[in-house]
Design an enzyme around this catalytic site. Structure first.
Site, PDB file in Angstrom:
ATOM      1  N   ASP A  80      -1.968   7.574   7.075  1.00  0.00           N
ATOM      2  CA  ASP A  80      -3.113   6.972   7.786  1.00  0.00           C
ATOM      3  C   ASP A  80      -2.967   5.470   8.087  1.00  0.00           C
ATOM      4  OD1 ASP A  80      -4.026   9.539   7.330  1.00  0.00           O
ATOM      5  OD2 ASP A  80      -5.791   8.968   6.172  1.00  0.00           O
ATOM      6  N   LYS A 107      -5.504  15.404  10.238  1.00  0.00           N
ATOM      7  CA  LYS A 107      -6.357  15.985   9.195  1.00  0.00           C
ATOM      8  C   LYS A 107      -7.766  15.440   9.336  1.00  0.00           C
ATOM      9  CE  LYS A 107      -5.041  12.405   5.921  1.00  0.00           C
ATOM     10  NZ  LYS A 107      -6.357  11.750   5.843  1.00  0.00           N
ATOM     11  N   CYS A 115      -6.692   8.614   0.296  1.00  0.00           N
ATOM     12  CA  CYS A 115      -5.785   9.591   0.916  1.00  0.00           C
ATOM     13  C   CYS A 115      -4.387   9.590   0.302  1.00  0.00           C
ATOM     14  CB  CYS A 115      -5.749   9.385   2.418  1.00  0.00           C
ATOM     15  SG  CYS A 115      -7.317   9.877   3.191  1.00  0.00           S
TER      16      CYS A 115
HETATM   17  C1  VGL Z   1      -9.452   7.631   4.106  1.00  0.00           C
HETATM   18  C2  VGL Z   1     -11.679   7.433   3.649  1.00  0.00           C
HETATM   19  C3  VGL Z   1     -11.998   8.251   4.701  1.00  0.00           C
HETATM   20  C4  VGL Z   1      -8.059   7.257   3.747  1.00  0.00           C
HETATM   21  C5  VGL Z   1      -9.744   8.465   5.163  1.00  0.00           C
HETATM   22  O1  VGL Z   1      -7.167   7.310   4.621  1.00  0.00           O
HETATM   23  O2  VGL Z   1      -7.828   6.883   2.573  1.00  0.00           O
HETATM   24  N1  VGL Z   1     -10.424   7.137   3.346  1.00  0.00           N
HETATM   25  N2  VGL Z   1     -11.017   8.761   5.457  1.00  0.00           N
END
Ligand code: VGL
Ligand code: ZN
Length: 202
Positions: free
Chosen positions: A9, A107, A152
């Site tokens: 991410d 995702k 994540c």
């Molecule tokens: C994430 C919160 C919501 C992350 C993704 O990538 O850690 N955290 N969505």
């Protein structure tokens, strides 16, 4: 051993100026780019939510970001709207060498379930397909980097270890949100799962 680099991410919304900015989220990009050349496979994950996703505080009347709600699959932190499919914020950081990726795995597209882990949605049961991809490519060792270390990256690392992969998290190439002690809890959980936490110099 065949080793994959899994980059979690590294998207605009998780970097300074983004909707769910992780402090110094952008500082890890050069080091991640350097690691790509050494891996047998490079996988990027991309948080990819439909508008009005159930993990957004805006989808719950009277709730604010960082409140918690009970979902059928357990407790869920509510987030600011972020990484909406096709939005600028969902794009990878512009300096991330996305051309080097063998696979991009998205995702969080199921409106009813969040998905922190690259392997399973937050019900811990619905697979993303990444396990099969890694196994069929002969990968037995994974290195994880990216955002956020306590959400994540943590969920992905613990799932990878439970699935039997040899897992290293390069902490120097991650940054954390650190909500109510979530970073300390994540470190403890990863160590219990058998994840190696490495402080490299990248
Ligand atoms: C994430 C919160 C919501 C992350 C993704 O990538 O850690 N955290 N969505
Ligand atoms: Zn998300």
């Amino acid at each position: 051993m065949r080793q994959a680099l899994i980059v979690i991410d590294v998207q605009k919304d998780f970097c300074p100026g983004g909707a769910l900015a992780v402090p110094e989220g952008d500082a890890i990009v050069p080091g991640i780019n350097n690691l790509m050349a050494k891996a047998d496979a490079v996988i990027l994950t991309q948080d990819w939510h439909p508008a009005e996703h159930s993990s957004f505080a805006s989808s719950h009347a009277g709730k604010s970001p960082y409140d918690r709600v009970e979902m059928p699959y357990g407790s869920q932190v509510l987030w600011p709207d972020h990484c909406i499919q096709g939005s600028v914020g969902a794009q990878f950081h512009p300096d991330l060498q996305t051309d080097k990726a063998d696979l991009v795995i998205r995702k969080g597209y199921n409106p009813a379930i969040d998905s922190y882990s690259a392997f399973f949605e937050n019900d811990h049961a619905t697979p993303t397909g990444l396990e099969g991809y890694l196994r069929t490519r002969g990968i037995d060792e994974v290195t994880l980097v990216g955002l956020a270390l306590d959400f994540c990256v943590n969920f992905s690392a613990v799932d990878a270890a439970k699935l039997g992969f040899c897992v290293t998290v390069r902490e120097d190439l991650c940054r954390a949100i650190d909500l109510d002690g979530s970073l300390a809890a994540a470190r403890a959980g990863m160590e219990t799962a058998g994840v190696t936490l490495e402080q490299g110099h990248g």
